[in-house]
Design a protein around this motif. Structure first.
Motif, PDB file in Angstrom:
ATOM      1  N   SER A  22       0.822  -1.221   0.000  1.00 44.15           N
ATOM      2  CA  SER A  22       0.000   0.000   0.000  1.00 44.15           C
ATOM      3  C   SER A  22       0.853   1.268   0.000  1.00 44.15           C
ATOM      4  O   SER A  22       0.366   2.332  -0.399  1.00 44.15           O
ATOM      5  CB  SER A  22      -0.904   0.020   1.236  1.00 44.15           C
ATOM      6  OG  SER A  22      -0.156   0.334   2.405  1.00 44.15           O
ATOM      7  N   PHE A  24       1.306   2.936   2.393  1.00 46.15           N
ATOM      8  CA  PHE A  24       0.620   3.806   3.358  1.00 46.15           C
ATOM      9  C   PHE A  24       1.115   3.393   4.740  1.00 46.15           C
ATOM     10  O   PHE A  24       0.885   2.263   5.182  1.00 46.15           O
ATOM     11  CB  PHE A  24      -0.902   3.638   3.237  1.00 46.15           C
ATOM     12  CG  PHE A  24      -1.689   4.620   4.053  1.00 46.15           C
ATOM     13  CD1 PHE A  24      -1.870   5.926   3.607  1.00 46.15           C
ATOM     14  CD2 PHE A  24      -2.270   4.244   5.265  1.00 46.15           C
ATOM     15  CE1 PHE A  24      -2.609   6.840   4.353  1.00 46.15           C
ATOM     16  CE2 PHE A  24      -3.008   5.153   6.019  1.00 46.15           C
ATOM     17  CZ  PHE A  24      -3.177   6.454   5.555  1.00 46.15           C
ATOM     18  N   VAL A  26       1.633   3.619   8.845  1.00 45.33           N
ATOM     19  CA  VAL A  26       0.887   3.981  10.056  1.00 45.33           C
ATOM     20  C   VAL A  26       1.738   3.653  11.289  1.00 45.33           C
ATOM     21  O   VAL A  26       2.412   2.618  11.335  1.00 45.33           O
ATOM     22  CB  VAL A  26      -0.453   3.212  10.132  1.00 45.33           C
ATOM     23  CG1 VAL A  26      -1.303   3.725  11.295  1.00 45.33           C
ATOM     24  CG2 VAL A  26      -1.226   3.340   8.817  1.00 45.33           C
ATOM     25  N   ASN A  42       2.142  -0.731  10.995  1.00 45.64           N
ATOM     26  CA  ASN A  42       1.468  -1.711  10.146  1.00 45.64           C
ATOM     27  C   ASN A  42       2.505  -2.611   9.480  1.00 45.64           C
ATOM     28  O   ASN A  42       3.613  -2.172   9.141  1.00 45.64           O
ATOM     29  CB  ASN A  42       0.504  -1.072   9.142  1.00 45.64           C
ATOM     30  CG  ASN A  42       1.098   0.021   8.280  1.00 45.64           C
ATOM     31  OD1 ASN A  42       2.062   0.665   8.645  1.00 45.64           O
ATOM     32  ND2 ASN A  42       0.498   0.237   7.124  1.00 45.64           N
ATOM     33  N   GLU A  44       2.597  -5.394   6.468  1.00 43.82           N
ATOM     34  CA  GLU A  44       1.841  -5.998   5.362  1.00 43.82           C
ATOM     35  C   GLU A  44       2.429  -7.343   4.959  1.00 43.82           C
ATOM     36  O   GLU A  44       3.486  -7.760   5.445  1.00 43.82           O
ATOM     37  CB  GLU A  44       1.795  -5.004   4.193  1.00 43.82           C
ATOM     38  CG  GLU A  44       1.067  -3.728   4.622  1.00 43.82           C
ATOM     39  CD  GLU A  44       0.886  -2.711   3.520  1.00 43.82           C
ATOM     40  OE1 GLU A  44       1.547  -2.805   2.459  1.00 43.82           O
ATOM     41  OE2 GLU A  44       0.056  -1.798   3.724  1.00 43.82           O
ATOM     42  N   CYS A  53      -2.643  -4.040  11.164  1.00 48.84           N
ATOM     43  CA  CYS A  53      -2.617  -2.587  11.348  1.00 48.84           C
ATOM     44  C   CYS A  53      -1.704  -2.195  12.514  1.00 48.84           C
ATOM     45  O   CYS A  53      -1.469  -2.992  13.432  1.00 48.84           O
ATOM     46  CB  CYS A  53      -4.011  -2.070  11.661  1.00 48.84           C
ATOM     47  SG  CYS A  53      -5.157  -2.145  10.282  1.00 48.84           S
ATOM     48  N   ALA A  54      -1.266  -0.959  12.494  1.00 47.39           N
ATOM     49  CA  ALA A  54      -0.399  -0.434  13.551  1.00 47.39           C
ATOM     50  C   ALA A  54      -1.064  -0.530  14.929  1.00 47.39           C
ATOM     51  O   ALA A  54      -0.422  -0.898  15.922  1.00 47.39           O
ATOM     52  CB  ALA A  54      -0.068   1.024  13.246  1.00 47.39           C
ATOM     53  N   GLU A  55      -2.347  -0.211  14.975  1.00 51.15           N
ATOM     54  CA  GLU A  55      -3.051  -0.211  16.256  1.00 51.15           C
ATOM     55  C   GLU A  55      -3.085  -1.610  16.861  1.00 51.15           C
ATOM     56  O   GLU A  55      -2.838  -1.805  18.046  1.00 51.15           O
ATOM     57  CB  GLU A  55      -4.495   0.288  16.075  1.00 51.15           C
ATOM     58  CG  GLU A  55      -4.599   1.726  15.589  1.00 51.15           C
ATOM     59  CD  GLU A  55      -4.640   1.858  14.065  1.00 51.15           C
ATOM     60  OE1 GLU A  55      -3.985   1.065  13.371  1.00 51.15           O
ATOM     61  OE2 GLU A  55      -5.333   2.770  13.589  1.00 51.15           O
ATOM     62  N   THR A  87      -6.084  10.166  10.286  1.00 50.92           N
ATOM     63  CA  THR A  87      -6.588   8.840   9.896  1.00 50.92           C
ATOM     64  C   THR A  87      -7.232   8.162  11.092  1.00 50.92           C
ATOM     65  O   THR A  87      -6.625   8.062  12.164  1.00 50.92           O
ATOM     66  CB  THR A  87      -5.417   7.971   9.373  1.00 50.92           C
ATOM     67  OG1 THR A  87      -4.804   8.650   8.266  1.00 50.92           O
ATOM     68  CG2 THR A  87      -5.887   6.601   8.931  1.00 50.92           C
ATOM     69  N   ALA A  88      -8.441   7.679  10.893  1.00 51.67           N
ATOM     70  CA  ALA A  88      -9.155   6.986  11.965  1.00 51.67           C
ATOM     71  C   ALA A  88      -8.893   5.480  11.868  1.00 51.67           C
ATOM     72  O   ALA A  88      -8.761   4.946  10.764  1.00 51.67           O
ATOM     73  CB  ALA A  88     -10.645   7.265  11.855  1.00 51.67           C
ATOM     74  N   PRO A  89      -8.817   4.799  13.006  1.00 51.55           N
ATOM     75  CA  PRO A  89      -8.593   3.346  12.995  1.00 51.55           C
ATOM     76  C   PRO A  89      -9.680   2.597  12.213  1.00 51.55           C
ATOM     77  O   PRO A  89     -10.848   2.995  12.211  1.00 51.55           O
ATOM     78  CB  PRO A  89      -8.660   2.971  14.480  1.00 51.55           C
ATOM     79  CG  PRO A  89      -8.366   4.227  15.213  1.00 51.55           C
ATOM     80  CD  PRO A  89      -8.895   5.342  14.360  1.00 51.55           C
ATOM     81  N   CYS A  90      -9.285   1.528  11.568  1.00 53.75           N
ATOM     82  CA  CYS A  90     -10.236   0.711  10.800  1.00 53.75           C
ATOM     83  C   CYS A  90     -11.209  -0.002  11.746  1.00 53.75           C
ATOM     84  O   CYS A  90     -11.001  -0.055  12.966  1.00 53.75           O
ATOM     85  CB  CYS A  90      -9.496  -0.302   9.925  1.00 53.75           C
ATOM     86  SG  CYS A  90      -8.956  -1.780  10.801  1.00 53.75           S
TER      87      CYS A  90
HETATM   88  N1  THU Z   1      -3.803   0.722   8.381  1.00 57.75           N
HETATM   89  C1  THU Z   1      -3.405   0.813   9.695  1.00 57.75           C
HETATM   90  O1  THU Z   1      -2.343   0.304  10.072  1.00 57.75           O
HETATM   91  N2  THU Z   1      -4.203   1.475  10.560  1.00 57.75           N
HETATM   92  C2  THU Z   1      -5.325   2.175  10.204  1.00 57.75           C
HETATM   93  O2  THU Z   1      -5.925   2.798  11.056  1.00 57.75           O
HETATM   94  C3  THU Z   1      -5.780   2.169   8.811  1.00 57.75           C
HETATM   95  C4  THU Z   1      -5.047   1.266   7.892  1.00 57.75           C
HETATM   96  C5  THU Z   1      -2.900   0.074   7.428  1.00 57.75           C
HETATM   97  C6  THU Z   1      -3.339  -1.248   6.904  1.00 57.75           C
HETATM   98  C7  THU Z   1      -2.558  -1.330   5.608  1.00 57.75           C
HETATM   99  O3  THU Z   1      -1.239  -1.770   5.886  1.00 57.75           O
HETATM  100  C8  THU Z   1      -2.474   0.120   5.149  1.00 57.75           C
HETATM  101  O4  THU Z   1      -2.724   0.903   6.307  1.00 57.75           O
HETATM  102  C9  THU Z   1      -3.454   0.476   4.049  1.00 57.75           C
HETATM  103  O5  THU Z   1      -4.739   0.098   4.389  1.00 57.75           O
END
Ligand code: THU
Length: 139
Positions: A22, A24, A26, A42, A44, A53-55, A87-90
């Protein structure tokens, strides 16, 4: 609670994000009631679904070290090499918070810098959440 310090720790944690798919990145920093801070990033995977995810990385590190009570989590996120974006947690991470955190008081700090952030409670981020109490679990 020192909010700026917690955000700073999340920024440091983000440096270890493993995001070849990604791009992206976190970082999270979870404050336990013990006062200890657990960092997460995070991570992957080529299989995609095993990505974490990081959280959740931060929560699972903490719980595996014996922590059960938490006060707050700081989250920073954004594209690799770019600016941080609020960015809000998933949803999956919110559900993990539901397992271990006080619904009314747990603070989710979504930051773009140590001085620029928004705080919401778990109840605000996950209205009508399903949790241990629904299964009559006192924990
Ligand atoms: N991701 C997180 O680690 N935390 C979030 O709150 C949103 C998404 C990560 C999951 C994946 O590795 C990447 O961001 C893209 O979705």
């Amino acid at each position: 609670m020192n909010i700026s310090q917690l955000i700073e720790e999340a920024i440091q944690a983000r440096k270890h994000a493993y995001t070849p798919y990604s791009h992206f990145q976190v970082g999270a920093a979870l404050l336990a009631a013990s006062g200890k801070i657990y960092r997460g990033c995070n991570i992957e995977n080529a299989g995609y679904t095993p990505s974490n995810c990081a959280e959740r990385t931060a929560f699972f590190k903490a719980v595996s070290e014996g922590e059960r009570v938490f006060e707050a989590i700081a989250v920073v996120a954004g594209p690799e090499g770019g600016e941080l974006e609020e960015t809000a947690p998933c949803g999956v991470c919110r559900q993990v918070m539901m397992e271990f955190c006080d619904y009314e008081t747990f603070q989710i700090i979504m930051a773009v810098s140590p001085k620029d952030y928004q705080i919401l409670t778990l109840k605000e981020l996950l209205p009508m959440g399903f949790g241990p109490a629904n299964l009559n679990c006192a924990k």
